[in-house]
Structure formats: structure tokens, C-alpha cells
Design a protein around this motif. Structure first.
Motif, PDB file in Angstrom:
ATOM      1  N   LEU A  78       0.837  -1.210   0.000  1.00 48.66           N
ATOM      2  CA  LEU A  78       0.000   0.000   0.000  1.00 48.66           C
ATOM      3  C   LEU A  78       0.871   1.259   0.000  1.00 48.66           C
ATOM      4  CD1 LEU A  78      -2.830   1.302   0.258  1.00 48.66           C
ATOM      5  CD2 LEU A  78      -2.506   1.255   2.736  1.00 48.66           C
ATOM      6  N   LEU A  79       1.832   1.299   0.926  1.00 46.84           N
ATOM      7  CA  LEU A  79       2.717   2.471   1.006  1.00 46.84           C
ATOM      8  C   LEU A  79       3.485   2.668  -0.298  1.00 46.84           C
ATOM      9  CD1 LEU A  79       4.334   2.432   4.574  1.00 46.84           C
ATOM     10  CD2 LEU A  79       2.558   3.927   3.677  1.00 46.84           C
ATOM     11  N   SER A  80       3.930   1.568  -0.892  1.00 43.10           N
ATOM     12  CA  SER A  80       4.703   1.673  -2.128  1.00 43.10           C
ATOM     13  C   SER A  80       3.837   2.207  -3.263  1.00 43.10           C
ATOM     14  CB  SER A  80       5.282   0.313  -2.504  1.00 43.10           C
ATOM     15  OG  SER A  80       6.139  -0.136  -1.483  1.00 43.10           O
ATOM     16  N   HIS A  81       2.587   1.709  -3.346  1.00 41.23           N
ATOM     17  CA  HIS A  81       1.691   2.207  -4.394  1.00 41.23           C
ATOM     18  C   HIS A  81       1.450   3.707  -4.230  1.00 41.23           C
ATOM     19  CE1 HIS A  81       0.445  -1.054  -6.953  1.00 41.23           C
ATOM     20  NE2 HIS A  81       0.414  -1.867  -5.913  1.00 41.23           N
ATOM     21  N   ILE A  82       1.262   4.149  -2.968  1.00 38.61           N
ATOM     22  CA  ILE A  82       1.068   5.584  -2.716  1.00 38.61           C
ATOM     23  C   ILE A  82       2.320   6.353  -3.144  1.00 38.61           C
ATOM     24  CG2 ILE A  82       0.779   7.335  -0.923  1.00 38.61           C
ATOM     25  CD1 ILE A  82      -0.901   5.264   0.629  1.00 38.61           C
ATOM     26  N   ALA A  83       3.488   5.815  -2.792  1.00 41.62           N
ATOM     27  CA  ALA A  83       4.743   6.526  -3.093  1.00 41.62           C
ATOM     28  C   ALA A  83       5.020   6.580  -4.592  1.00 41.62           C
ATOM     29  CB  ALA A  83       5.907   5.850  -2.368  1.00 41.62           C
ATOM     30  N   VAL A  84       4.564   5.555  -5.334  1.00 41.85           N
ATOM     31  CA  VAL A  84       4.855   5.510  -6.775  1.00 41.85           C
ATOM     32  C   VAL A  84       3.828   6.320  -7.571  1.00 41.85           C
ATOM     33  CG1 VAL A  84       4.959   4.005  -8.799  1.00 41.85           C
ATOM     34  CG2 VAL A  84       6.091   3.326  -6.683  1.00 41.85           C
ATOM     35  N   TRP A  85       2.545   6.152  -7.253  1.00 39.38           N
ATOM     36  CA  TRP A  85       1.497   6.787  -8.067  1.00 39.38           C
ATOM     37  C   TRP A  85       1.042   8.124  -7.509  1.00 39.38           C
ATOM     38  CZ3 TRP A  85       1.961   4.396 -12.328  1.00 39.38           C
ATOM     39  CH2 TRP A  85       2.192   3.007 -12.349  1.00 39.38           C
ATOM     40  N   GLY A  86       1.135   8.296  -6.188  1.00 35.88           N
ATOM     41  CA  GLY A  86       0.677   9.531  -5.555  1.00 35.88           C
ATOM     42  C   GLY A  86       1.260  10.797  -6.165  1.00 35.88           C
ATOM     43  N   PRO A  87       2.588  10.849  -6.393  1.00 36.43           N
ATOM     44  CA  PRO A  87       3.190  12.065  -6.943  1.00 36.43           C
ATOM     45  C   PRO A  87       2.579  12.478  -8.274  1.00 36.43           C
ATOM     46  CG  PRO A  87       4.886  10.568  -6.181  1.00 36.43           C
ATOM     47  CD  PRO A  87       3.606   9.843  -6.045  1.00 36.43           C
ATOM     48  N   ILE A  88       2.234  11.513  -9.117  1.00 31.64           N
ATOM     49  CA  ILE A  88       1.655  11.838 -10.431  1.00 31.64           C
ATOM     50  C   ILE A  88       0.307  12.523 -10.219  1.00 31.64           C
ATOM     51  CG2 ILE A  88       0.837  10.878 -12.615  1.00 31.64           C
ATOM     52  CD1 ILE A  88       2.818   8.559 -12.164  1.00 31.64           C
ATOM     53  N   VAL A  89      -0.515  11.937  -9.329  1.00 34.33           N
ATOM     54  CA  VAL A  89      -1.834  12.507  -9.050  1.00 34.33           C
ATOM     55  C   VAL A  89      -1.694  13.927  -8.491  1.00 34.33           C
ATOM     56  CG1 VAL A  89      -3.932  12.232  -7.671  1.00 34.33           C
ATOM     57  CG2 VAL A  89      -2.787  10.208  -8.607  1.00 34.33           C
ATOM     58  N   LEU A  90      -0.812  14.091  -7.491  1.00 34.72           N
ATOM     59  CA  LEU A  90      -0.657  15.404  -6.848  1.00 34.72           C
ATOM     60  C   LEU A  90      -0.103  16.448  -7.810  1.00 34.72           C
ATOM     61  CD1 LEU A  90       0.668  14.443  -3.290  1.00 34.72           C
ATOM     62  CD2 LEU A  90      -1.614  15.195  -3.951  1.00 34.72           C
ATOM     63  N   ALA A  91       0.876  16.061  -8.636  1.00 40.46           N
ATOM     64  CA  ALA A  91       1.466  17.021  -9.574  1.00 40.46           C
ATOM     65  C   ALA A  91       0.432  17.460 -10.610  1.00 40.46           C
ATOM     66  CB  ALA A  91       2.690  16.414 -10.259  1.00 40.46           C
ATOM     67  N   VAL A  92      -0.382  16.516 -11.086  1.00 37.57           N
ATOM     68  CA  VAL A  92      -1.420  16.870 -12.064  1.00 37.57           C
ATOM     69  C   VAL A  92      -2.430  17.816 -11.423  1.00 37.57           C
ATOM     70  CG1 VAL A  92      -3.379  15.972 -13.377  1.00 37.57           C
ATOM     71  CG2 VAL A  92      -1.166  14.823 -13.516  1.00 37.57           C
ATOM     72  N   LEU A  93      -2.834  17.521 -10.182  1.00 42.92           N
ATOM     73  CA  LEU A  93      -3.777  18.401  -9.473  1.00 42.92           C
ATOM     74  C   LEU A  93      -3.173  19.793  -9.280  1.00 42.92           C
ATOM     75  CD1 LEU A  93      -5.301  16.069  -6.718  1.00 42.92           C
ATOM     76  CD2 LEU A  93      -6.448  17.029  -8.730  1.00 42.92           C
ATOM     77  N   PHE A  94      -1.893  19.838  -8.882  1.00 37.37           N
ATOM     78  CA  PHE A  94      -1.167  21.090  -8.658  1.00 37.37           C
ATOM     79  C   PHE A  94      -1.243  21.973  -9.906  1.00 37.37           C
ATOM     80  CE2 PHE A  94       2.627  23.737  -8.631  1.00 37.37           C
ATOM     81  CZ  PHE A  94       2.853  24.042  -7.298  1.00 37.37           C
ATOM     82  N   TRP A  95      -0.905  21.397 -11.052  1.00 36.06           N
ATOM     83  CA  TRP A  95      -0.857  22.187 -12.287  1.00 36.06           C
ATOM     84  C   TRP A  95      -2.243  22.450 -12.835  1.00 36.06           C
ATOM     85  CZ3 TRP A  95       3.156  24.913 -14.047  1.00 36.06           C
ATOM     86  CH2 TRP A  95       4.383  24.656 -13.428  1.00 36.06           C
ATOM     87  N   ALA A  96      -3.175  21.507 -12.609  1.00 32.11           N
ATOM     88  CA  ALA A  96      -4.559  21.755 -13.024  1.00 32.11           C
ATOM     89  C   ALA A  96      -5.087  22.967 -12.276  1.00 32.11           C
ATOM     90  CB  ALA A  96      -5.421  20.524 -12.734  1.00 32.11           C
ATOM     91  N   GLY A  97      -4.739  23.071 -10.971  1.00 28.89           N
ATOM     92  CA  GLY A  97      -5.167  24.221 -10.168  1.00 28.89           C
ATOM     93  C   GLY A  97      -4.573  25.518 -10.688  1.00 28.89           C
ATOM     94  N   LEU A  98      -3.264  25.470 -11.036  1.00 31.88           N
ATOM     95  CA  LEU A  98      -2.593  26.675 -11.536  1.00 31.88           C
ATOM     96  C   LEU A  98      -3.190  27.138 -12.860  1.00 31.88           C
ATOM     97  CD1 LEU A  98       1.223  26.212 -10.793  1.00 31.88           C
ATOM     98  CD2 LEU A  98      -0.398  27.745  -9.695  1.00 31.88           C
ATOM     99  N   PHE A  99      -3.452  26.189 -13.761  1.00 27.54           N
ATOM    100  CA  PHE A  99      -4.012  26.566 -15.064  1.00 27.54           C
ATOM    101  C   PHE A  99      -5.455  27.038 -14.903  1.00 27.54           C
ATOM    102  CE2 PHE A  99      -0.456  24.219 -16.988  1.00 27.54           C
ATOM    103  CZ  PHE A  99      -0.161  25.081 -18.033  1.00 27.54           C
ATOM    104  N   ALA A 100      -6.222  26.347 -14.031  1.00 28.30           N
ATOM    105  CA  ALA A 100      -7.624  26.683 -13.853  1.00 28.30           C
ATOM    106  C   ALA A 100      -7.774  28.091 -13.257  1.00 28.30           C
ATOM    107  CB  ALA A 100      -8.298  25.654 -12.961  1.00 28.30           C
ATOM    108  N   SER A 101      -6.834  28.470 -12.357  1.00 27.55           N
ATOM    109  CA  SER A 101      -6.936  29.785 -11.736  1.00 27.55           C
ATOM    110  C   SER A 101      -6.342  30.871 -12.633  1.00 27.55           C
ATOM    111  CB  SER A 101      -6.250  29.786 -10.367  1.00 27.55           C
ATOM    112  OG  SER A 101      -4.874  29.519 -10.521  1.00 27.55           O
ATOM    113  N   GLY A 102      -5.805  30.464 -13.799  1.00 29.97           N
ATOM    114  CA  GLY A 102      -5.329  31.440 -14.778  1.00 29.97           C
ATOM    115  C   GLY A 102      -3.991  32.047 -14.448  1.00 29.97           C
ATOM    116  N   ARG A 103      -3.285  31.550 -13.408  1.00 25.68           N
ATOM    117  CA  ARG A 103      -2.004  32.142 -13.053  1.00 25.68           C
ATOM    118  C   ARG A 103      -0.871  31.629 -13.930  1.00 25.68           C
ATOM    119  NH1 ARG A 103      -1.148  31.193  -7.155  1.00 25.68           N
ATOM    120  NH2 ARG A 103      -2.777  29.625  -7.392  1.00 25.68           N
TER     121      ARG A 103
END
Lengths: 157, 134
Positions: A129-154
Motif C-alpha cells: 500500500l505504502l509503495s503504491h502511494i509513493a509511486v502513483w501519488g506524486p503523479i496525481v498530486l502534480a497533475v492536481l497542482f498544475w490543473a489548479g494553476l491553469f484553472a486559476s489562470g495564473r
């Protein structure tokens, strides 16, 4: 840790072996060949472990980029504007995405490492479980991070 | 120091400085976890914010202090982590010693330069003469 091989299995006898798992040492002794990457089934815990090393390497270069950013800021608004133009270019945004990916990987994989350093979560299920979070989690968080930046127009392409 | 075999909870303790470095690496990583989240949060806030906003952000003492701590602790962690990586793969004593020296110098310079720039930004010092991109 490593249990001795069962004696009843004839393939574990060096003189009966036909699989090439034994090697003759320079001193004449026959020794089992130590298992290496190619004979292990690929597993998520192994992926997470290797990725943490890769992450440490990558985030070290990320720190150099941060240092460059700090230097540019200290050189005043004109130089900083040039840096911003570079960072806002497609290549700059690609590198920026990579940096956030690496940062989240460092946080999640580092947390996994710290938890397992205490001796906890080393059983199959929590380790997976921890390994799956460590491997896939960053992709999800990075996509959310940039989706937020683009969505807010910054940030825009 | 060396030569005396000691055990802690049934585990053999390293006779020289290995255990200490292992512990420092873990403590540094532990400190970096919340700092990493703070970096992500700050990066999200500063992305596309412009030069003046970034200057104002660094002028805040809390931000400047945390930024300095982040860079110094990161360099401590990274130099030890790279040491482990080098020791795993490089076995020739000469190359190993050379690489370890290089690693230490790089991260020492990185930490010192980061703190230098952050302090200048925090104090609102005059822009440095631009050698970059000029």
C-alpha cells in the motif's frame, strides 16, 4: 532472513544442477550464484525503493534550479523577467511539472521510508500500500497542482 | 571508540560513525517532510505571481527563515544520501574518496549560496550585478 534451501530439492545440489545457478570460484569452491535483478519478479516495493534513489538524484538537480532562481531574483527585476519568460515557455513548464513531480515523490516516498525505518509496515499488505502511494501519488498530486494553476489562470501556455 | 562490540536491542551497533550518520539522515528527512509540503504550498502561491510579489514573500521573516532552514537541512540530507549511493556503487577507494569530497563540496556550496541569496532578498538588498543572461 534467508532460510537455507530445502535439502530435499535435488536442483539445490550443486553437482546435480543444470540451471547455471552455481559458479566455480577462482579458488575452486562451488558457490551458488547470488540472485540479481533479472531473476526477481518486478514488484511495487522494489519500484518504490528504486524510485526513491532516483528522486534524491532528481531533487538534487531541482535544488540547483532553485538556487538559480534565487540568484536570478537577487539580480533584480530585469533578470528575473527573463527567467520568468523561460519558466513560462513550454520547456520551462515541462521542467516545472517535473520539479513538482519530484517534490511530491520526495515527500510521499520519504514518508514511506521513514515509516518503514521504524520497522513498521514491512508486512506484505501495508508495504504494498505504502509503495503504491509513493509511486502513483506524486503523479496525481502534480497533475492536481498544475490543473489548479491553469484553472486559476495564473499559469497559461 | 572502535573495537568494542556493542548491541542495542539485539542489533549490533556500528563501531564508528555509521550509526550517527544514519540517524542524522533520518532526522533531516523527518524535518524535510513538513518543509516539503510548505515548499509545495509556497510554490503554488508564487507561481505566476511576478517579481514584486516574490520580493514581498521573501521580505517576510518567517518565509526567509524557513527557506534557509529548508536549503540547509536538504543539503545535509542530500550529502548523506549521495554518500550512501556512492558507497553502494563505487568501490575503488580513490574514486570513492574523490566523489565523496565532490559531493560534500557541492552541497556545502549549494547551502551557503542559497542562504546568501535568501538573506539578501529578505533584507531587500540592492540587485547584484547581473552576470546571468546579460
Amino acid at each position: 532472513m534467508s532460510a537455507p534451501p530445502p535439502a530435499a530439492d535435488p536442483t539445490n545440489e550443486a553437482d546435480l544442477d543444470q540451471t547455471g545457478r552455481f559458479v566455480r570460484q577462482p579458488n575452486g569452491h562451488v558457490r551458488p550464484l547470488s540472485p540479481h535483478l533479472q531473476i526477481w519478479r518486478w514488484h511495487i516495493t522494489m519500484t518504490a525503493s528504486i524510485l526513491f534513489r532516483v528522486t534524491i538524484g532528481a531533487i538534487s538537480f531541482g535544488a540547483l534550479i532553485v538556487l538559480g532562481w534565487l540568484a536570478v531574483l537577487a539580480c533584480g527585476p530585469d533578470v528575473a523577467a527573463r527567467f520568468d519568460a523561460l519558466a513560462g515557455s513550454p520547456l520551462g513548464l515541462f521542467i516545472g511539472f517535473g520539479l513538482t513531480l519530484v517534490l511530491f515523490s520526495f515527500i510521499l516516498n520519504g514518508t514511506r521510508h521513514l515509516i518503514q525505518d521504524t520497522g513498521a509496515a514491512l508486512q506484505l499488505k501495508p508495504a504494498n500500500l505504502l509503495s503504491h502511494i509513493a509511486v502513483w501519488g506524486p503523479i496525481v498530486l502534480a497533475v492536481l497542482f498544475w490543473a489548479g494553476l491553469f484553472a486559476s489562470g495564473r499559469v497559461s501556455l | 571508540m572502535s573495537g568494542r562490540v556493542q548491541y542495542k536491542r539485539g542489533v549490533r551497533v556500528s563501531q564508528r560513525h555509521g550509526a550517527g550518520e544514519w540517524a542524522i539522515e533520518r532526522v533531516a528527512l523527518l524535518i524535510l517532510m513538513p518543509l516539503g509540503l510548505w515548499v509545495a504550498f509556497s510554490a503554488y502561491g508564487l507561481a505566476g505571481a511576478g517579481y514584486e510579489a516574490v520580493r514581498a514573500w521573501f521580505a517576510n521573516g518567517v518565509n526567509a527563515t524557513l527557506a534557509c532552514i529548508t536549503m540547509v537541512v536538504f543539503c545535509t540530507f542530500a550529502s548523506l544520501a549521495w554518500k550512501v549511493i556512492v558507497e553502494d556503487y563505487i568501490h575503488q577507494p580513490r574514486n570513492k574518496a574523490l566523489l565523496l569530497t565532490l559531493v560534500n563540496l557541492v552541497f556545502l556550496a549549494l547551502a551557503a549560496a542559497s542562504v546568501f541569496f535568501i538573506v539578501r532578498l529578505a533584507l531587500g538588498s540592492a540587485p547584484l550585478p547581473a552576470g546571468i543572461g546579460a
